[in-house]
Scaffold this motif. Sequence first.
Motif, PDB file in Angstrom:
ATOM      1  N   LEU A 202       4.150   6.009  10.458  1.00 38.35           N
ATOM      2  CA  LEU A 202       3.169   6.177   9.391  1.00 38.35           C
ATOM      3  C   LEU A 202       3.490   5.254   8.226  1.00 38.35           C
ATOM      4  CD1 LEU A 202       0.689   7.766   8.442  1.00 38.35           C
ATOM      5  CD2 LEU A 202       2.251   9.455   7.427  1.00 38.35           C
ATOM      6  N   ASP A 203       4.785   5.075   7.958  1.00 42.02           N
ATOM      7  CA  ASP A 203       5.193   4.202   6.855  1.00 42.02           C
ATOM      8  C   ASP A 203       4.763   2.762   7.121  1.00 42.02           C
ATOM      9  OD1 ASP A 203       6.941   3.760   4.374  1.00 42.02           O
ATOM     10  OD2 ASP A 203       7.837   2.360   5.805  1.00 42.02           O
ATOM     11  N   SER A 204       4.905   2.293   8.366  1.00 42.72           N
ATOM     12  CA  SER A 204       4.508   0.931   8.703  1.00 42.72           C
ATOM     13  C   SER A 204       2.990   0.771   8.651  1.00 42.72           C
ATOM     14  CB  SER A 204       5.016   0.578  10.102  1.00 42.72           C
ATOM     15  OG  SER A 204       4.556  -0.695  10.504  1.00 42.72           O
ATOM     16  N   ARG A 210      -0.394   0.431   0.790  1.00 47.09           N
ATOM     17  CA  ARG A 210       0.435   0.578  -0.408  1.00 47.09           C
ATOM     18  C   ARG A 210       0.548  -0.748  -1.156  1.00 47.09           C
ATOM     19  NH1 ARG A 210       3.787   3.640   2.972  1.00 47.09           N
ATOM     20  NH2 ARG A 210       5.153   1.807   3.181  1.00 47.09           N
ATOM     21  N   PHE A 211       0.778  -1.825  -0.413  1.00 47.88           N
ATOM     22  CA  PHE A 211       0.918  -3.129  -1.047  1.00 47.88           C
ATOM     23  C   PHE A 211      -0.379  -3.512  -1.752  1.00 47.88           C
ATOM     24  CE2 PHE A 211       0.603  -7.729  -1.151  1.00 47.88           C
ATOM     25  CZ  PHE A 211       1.855  -8.116  -1.609  1.00 47.88           C
ATOM     26  N   THR A 212      -1.502  -3.271  -1.089  1.00 48.35           N
ATOM     27  CA  THR A 212      -2.798  -3.612  -1.681  1.00 48.35           C
ATOM     28  C   THR A 212      -3.067  -2.784  -2.922  1.00 48.35           C
ATOM     29  OG1 THR A 212      -3.666  -4.210   0.509  1.00 48.35           O
ATOM     30  CG2 THR A 212      -5.282  -3.737  -1.224  1.00 48.35           C
ATOM     31  N   TRP A 213      -2.781  -1.488  -2.858  1.00 44.98           N
ATOM     32  CA  TRP A 213      -3.036  -0.588  -3.982  1.00 44.98           C
ATOM     33  C   TRP A 213      -2.217  -0.977  -5.207  1.00 44.98           C
ATOM     34  CZ3 TRP A 213      -6.377   2.973  -5.560  1.00 44.98           C
ATOM     35  CH2 TRP A 213      -5.998   3.839  -6.585  1.00 44.98           C
ATOM     36  N   VAL A 217      -4.812  -7.366  -8.467  1.00 46.95           N
ATOM     37  CA  VAL A 217      -5.618  -8.556  -8.167  1.00 46.95           C
ATOM     38  C   VAL A 217      -6.200  -8.462  -6.763  1.00 46.95           C
ATOM     39  CG1 VAL A 217      -5.513 -11.052  -7.785  1.00 46.95           C
ATOM     40  CG2 VAL A 217      -4.431 -10.059  -9.795  1.00 46.95           C
ATOM     41  N   ILE A 218      -5.355  -8.102  -5.775  1.00 49.23           N
ATOM     42  CA  ILE A 218      -5.836  -7.968  -4.403  1.00 49.23           C
ATOM     43  C   ILE A 218      -6.804  -6.792  -4.278  1.00 49.23           C
ATOM     44  CG2 ILE A 218      -5.168  -7.446  -2.030  1.00 49.23           C
ATOM     45  CD1 ILE A 218      -2.646  -8.989  -2.415  1.00 49.23           C
ATOM     46  N   MET A 337       3.831  -9.324   5.771  1.00 49.44           N
ATOM     47  CA  MET A 337       2.863  -8.284   5.421  1.00 49.44           C
ATOM     48  C   MET A 337       1.432  -8.728   5.681  1.00 49.44           C
ATOM     49  SD  MET A 337       4.209  -5.468   4.145  1.00 49.44           S
ATOM     50  CE  MET A 337       2.798  -4.817   3.258  1.00 49.44           C
ATOM     51  N   ARG A 338       1.222  -9.996   6.057  1.00 48.35           N
ATOM     52  CA  ARG A 338      -0.133 -10.530   6.113  1.00 48.35           C
ATOM     53  C   ARG A 338      -1.016  -9.822   7.138  1.00 48.35           C
ATOM     54  NH1 ARG A 338       1.855 -16.275   5.068  1.00 48.35           N
ATOM     55  NH2 ARG A 338       1.299 -16.623   2.882  1.00 48.35           N
TER      56      ARG A 338
END
Length: 409
Positions: A202-204, A210-213, A217-218, A337-338
């Motif tokens: 679930l973390d992956s 999470r990174f987007t939130w 800017v993203i 992360m892409r």
Amino acid sequence: MTQGSLFTHRAFMRFWIGQMASSFAFQMLLVGLGWQIYNLTDSALSLGFVGLARYLPQLVLTLYAGHVADNHNRLHIMIVTRSLMTLTIAVLAVTSVLGSISPAIIYGCCIALGTARAFEMPATQAMVPNIVSADLLAPALTWTASGREATTIIGPALGGIIYILGAGALYGTSTVCCLISTLILAKLHYRHQAREKRPVTLDSLLGGLRFTWKNPVIFGSISLDMMAVLLGSVTALLPIVARDILETGPWGLGLLRSAPAVGAVAMSVYLAWRPVEHSVGRKMFVAVAVFGVMTIIFGVSETLWLSILALLIMGAADMVSVVIRSTLVQLETPDDMRGRVSAVNSIFISTSNQLGEFESGVLAAWLGAVPAIIVGGVGTLGIVALWAWWFPDLVKRDRLDMRPGPERD
């Protein structure tokens, strides 16, 4: 390496041509699906269900697809998904020729297409930074987008003409184009960056979210695009506008579907010549606002030329937003992360496109096509104002390759 050398980059050119062939197939396919389902059912709601059937698999599978794209060879993923798309379109072609096509078959094929695109989109978006160097990323994304839009000009127009020969002829042509795309990509020289495979947790799966939130800017740029297209998209209603308001046939529908792409290609050529270098945040918001205004004009139009003009400007404005948003997402995201961030971006895109089609169909069935389009345009302008207030860092963003700092405020 300069921008001019982009077109001597053999790997990128093969990737670009493969993308164009696939996009060409898909754009012709959409003309056939829309016209055929509307003639089979005479229902605006059925047009919405076509979009919903493509959207639900992407909603369910895309986060997992992002994990797959970060842990497996992205080229192999693209080849498998393109093969599935080729087989699915072939089913549409065969059943149309045999006269056994039905709404259920169309919806089922849309689900299969949505499943394939759920895995294809994160892998495709994440591949470009590994094919070209960082200094060529922005022009590569611009030309990838412009190539896709160029096929969007030719595909719907030609698809409308081919449909005169029957749905089977259109789907058969689309099948051949998708097969060509698969074969081209199979010969692409792409070096997979092997890394330790992460287990599916679930973390992956939620890492991209999470990174987007946490990156305003993203998150601001992709959510702005999602909400604007979700409310302002008129794509699903084009068969109704073409047949019932403008009183034209499949050829007219093809012109309407092509018009936004004509504007987009013209804008992409301009952006390749004069790239957006400063005030990128403000320019993106202005572009989305223009998109909303043109949606309203399209809604009130009762003549083919005015409708095409409005769609042309909508496409040009959307291209400005697409180039800025796509480049920001890639530059702000580390390579490991892409795939997952591209998956989140894909969810936002599919939500705006496919769910937008469903929303348009439902609203048109309730209010009528013209009021639904006008409401969408007004809603888009409201989103622009609200997002400018919620995401000041995005508005202040000056350049694509750096974050705004206090010294530049």
